[in-house]
Design a protein around this motif. Sequence first.
Motif, short mmCIF file in Angstrom:
data_model
loop_
_atom_site.label_atom_id
_atom_site.label_comp_id
_atom_site.label_asym_id
_atom_site.label_seq_id
_atom_site.Cartn_x
_atom_site.Cartn_y
_atom_site.Cartn_z
N SER A 84 0.85 -1.18 0.00
CA SER A 84 0.00 0.00 0.00
C SER A 84 0.89 1.24 0.00
CB SER A 84 -0.89 0.00 1.24
OG SER A 84 -1.52 1.27 1.39
N PHE A 87 -0.10 3.42 3.18
CA PHE A 87 0.24 2.94 4.52
C PHE A 87 1.64 2.33 4.61
CE2 PHE A 87 -4.39 2.72 4.19
CZ PHE A 87 -4.74 3.54 5.25
N VAL A 94 -3.31 -4.65 5.62
CA VAL A 94 -4.26 -3.55 5.78
C VAL A 94 -5.69 -4.09 5.72
CG1 VAL A 94 -5.08 -1.38 4.79
CG2 VAL A 94 -2.64 -1.87 4.84
#
Length: 128
Positions: A84, A87, A94
């Motif tokens: 990601s 993130f 996630v």
Amino acid sequence: MSGALRIAARRCAAAVPTILVVALAAFALLEAAPGDAVDAYLAQVGGDAGFAAELRARLGLADSLPGRLAGFLGRLASLDLGMSAAFARPVVEVIAERLPNTLLLMAGAASVAAGLGVAIGLLSGARP
């Protein structure tokens, strides 16, 4: 093989083409979108053309369309959803982190919908 196992096996086999069509549609939408992941990343952090070319090569975005499709389907089959960018963690982590709350919301919404549906059905049936 029992009847239930046969039905389950038939349903699983019938789901394979659907999953393949959804995966191909997702790939086509990603390919049709303007830019790519490197452009989005560089818009946040900045960088030059050499860095962009290196990132594209490392992420496999410099490959041909069939090569990118084969890589996409291969990673999808092995449940490797990548990292990601927002993130800086694997996407599977996630998703797993947010799955309990999502399931709780889904169960609550289904319960309310079923309860209201039964209540409205009973009222409708009582007054034909």
